[in-house]
Scaffold this active site. Structure first.
Site, PDB file in Angstrom:
ATOM      1  N   HIS A   1     -10.433   4.465   9.967  1.00 33.29           N
ATOM      2  CA  HIS A   1      -9.636   3.288   9.593  1.00 33.29           C
ATOM      3  C   HIS A   1      -8.154   3.454   9.933  1.00 33.29           C
ATOM      4  O   HIS A   1      -7.503   2.539  10.440  1.00 33.29           O
ATOM      5  CB  HIS A   1      -9.779   3.068   8.085  1.00 33.29           C
TER       6      HIS A   1
ATOM      7  N   GLU B   1      -0.694  -6.379   7.591  1.00 31.81           N
ATOM      8  CA  GLU B   1      -0.095  -7.715   7.479  1.00 31.81           C
ATOM      9  C   GLU B   1       1.380  -7.752   7.908  1.00 31.81           C
ATOM     10  O   GLU B   1       1.989  -8.829   7.962  1.00 31.81           O
ATOM     11  CB  GLU B   1      -0.206  -8.222   6.030  1.00 31.81           C
TER      12      GLU B   1
ATOM     13  N   TRP C   1       0.876  -1.194   0.000  1.00 28.92           N
ATOM     14  CA  TRP C   1       0.000   0.000   0.000  1.00 28.92           C
ATOM     15  C   TRP C   1       0.901   1.227   0.000  1.00 28.92           C
ATOM     16  O   TRP C   1       1.922   1.236   0.693  1.00 28.92           O
ATOM     17  CB  TRP C   1      -0.878   0.015   1.252  1.00 28.92           C
TER      18      TRP C   1
HETATM   19  C1  DLZ Z   1      -7.308  -0.779   4.001  1.00 27.20           C
HETATM   20  C2  DLZ Z   1      -6.108   0.093   4.086  1.00 27.20           C
HETATM   21  C3  DLZ Z   1      -6.233   1.495   4.145  1.00 27.20           C
HETATM   22  C4  DLZ Z   1      -7.559   2.169   4.129  1.00 27.20           C
HETATM   23  N1  DLZ Z   1      -5.178   2.279   4.184  1.00 27.20           N
HETATM   24  C5  DLZ Z   1      -3.934   1.737   4.193  1.00 27.20           C
HETATM   25  C6  DLZ Z   1      -2.774   2.555   4.245  1.00 27.20           C
HETATM   26  O1  DLZ Z   1      -2.835   3.789   4.246  1.00 27.20           O
HETATM   27  N2  DLZ Z   1      -1.574   1.939   4.297  1.00 27.20           N
HETATM   28  C7  DLZ Z   1      -1.430   0.569   4.314  1.00 27.20           C
HETATM   29  O2  DLZ Z   1      -0.304   0.072   4.398  1.00 27.20           O
HETATM   30  N3  DLZ Z   1      -2.515  -0.218   4.246  1.00 27.20           N
HETATM   31  C8  DLZ Z   1      -3.755   0.317   4.167  1.00 27.20           C
HETATM   32  N4  DLZ Z   1      -4.854  -0.482   4.093  1.00 27.20           N
HETATM   33  C9  DLZ Z   1      -4.677  -1.941   3.910  1.00 27.20           C
HETATM   34  C10 DLZ Z   1      -4.510  -2.725   5.222  1.00 27.20           C
HETATM   35  O3  DLZ Z   1      -3.241  -2.501   5.806  1.00 27.20           O
HETATM   36  C11 DLZ Z   1      -4.663  -4.240   4.960  1.00 27.20           C
HETATM   37  O4  DLZ Z   1      -3.792  -4.630   3.929  1.00 27.20           O
HETATM   38  C12 DLZ Z   1      -6.080  -4.629   4.550  1.00 27.20           C
HETATM   39  O5  DLZ Z   1      -7.009  -4.154   5.489  1.00 27.20           O
HETATM   40  C13 DLZ Z   1      -6.210  -6.167   4.433  1.00 27.20           C
HETATM   41  O6  DLZ Z   1      -5.967  -6.797   5.696  1.00 27.20           O
END
Ligand code: DLZ
Length: 160
Positions: free
Chosen positions: A90, A60, A24
């Site tokens: 979130h 994760e 992400w």
């Molecule tokens: C869902 C989500 C959101 C909204 N924002 C981020 C973020 O800014 N940075 C990040 O590393 N991950 C984000 N995720 C994904 C969650 O970390 C995770 O991968 C999902 O909820 C699946 O478990």
């Protein structure tokens, strides 16, 4: 006076380091991984002693970091992610979960875990902290070398 931690006499020539990166905000986390990796090499942690792996998002990171700690012979791990605040709560849930998760992994496994997770209000803040003068990657790498060296020394003492 610099607010950043100062390091002296780092030498990573006898340690193994794990890098776990969340995809992400991938451009940001890739920059951080690259600069951390380069600093590891600058301090003699050669490629064959770096275990790199990825996860989809920061949530994760804890699980993957724990699998590296338990199943790979690494002396320290840098968990790299980037959380950017959105318009819902979130961000707070994720930031708390990953902070607590990585702390727990470090204490449970006794492998030092470096908190390489940016928690930013917007993309601009994330860019500032992943590029140029304020790039956090090199500092995380140095932290891993210092703690990894201490961990390796502890293992050596305990095996005597
Ligand atoms: C869902 C989500 C959101 C909204 N924002 C981020 C973020 O800014 N940075 C990040 O590393 N991950 C984000 N995720 C994904 C969650 O970390 C995770 O991968 C999902 O909820 C699946 O478990």
């Amino acid at each position: 006076m610099s607010k950043y931690a100062q390091f002296s006499e780092l030498d990573g020539s006898h340690i193994r380091i794990g890098l776990v990166r969340a995809r992400w905000n991938g451009e940001i986390t890739k920059n951080l991984e690259n600069s951390a990796g380069k600093t590891l090499q600058d301090y003699n942690v050669t490629d064959d002693r770096i275990v790199s792996t990825e996860v989809p998002g920061s949530f994760e990171l804890s699980w993957k970091t724990q699998t590296l700690a338990y199943h790979y012979d690494v002396d320290a791990i840098v968990a790299i992610g980037c959380l950017i605040q959105g318009s819902t709560p979130h961000f707070d849930y994720l930031a708390n979960a990953v902070t607590n998760g990585l702390t727990e992994v470090s204490l449970r496994t006794e492998v030092p875990v470096v908190f390489g997770v940016l928690t930013c209000l917007n993309e601009e803040q994330a860019r500032e902290r992943s590029e140029g003068e304020h790039d956090h990657g090199p500092g995380w790498a140095k932290t891993a070398i210092e703690l990894g060296s201490a961990k390796r020394e502890l293992k050596r003492e305990n095996s005597e």
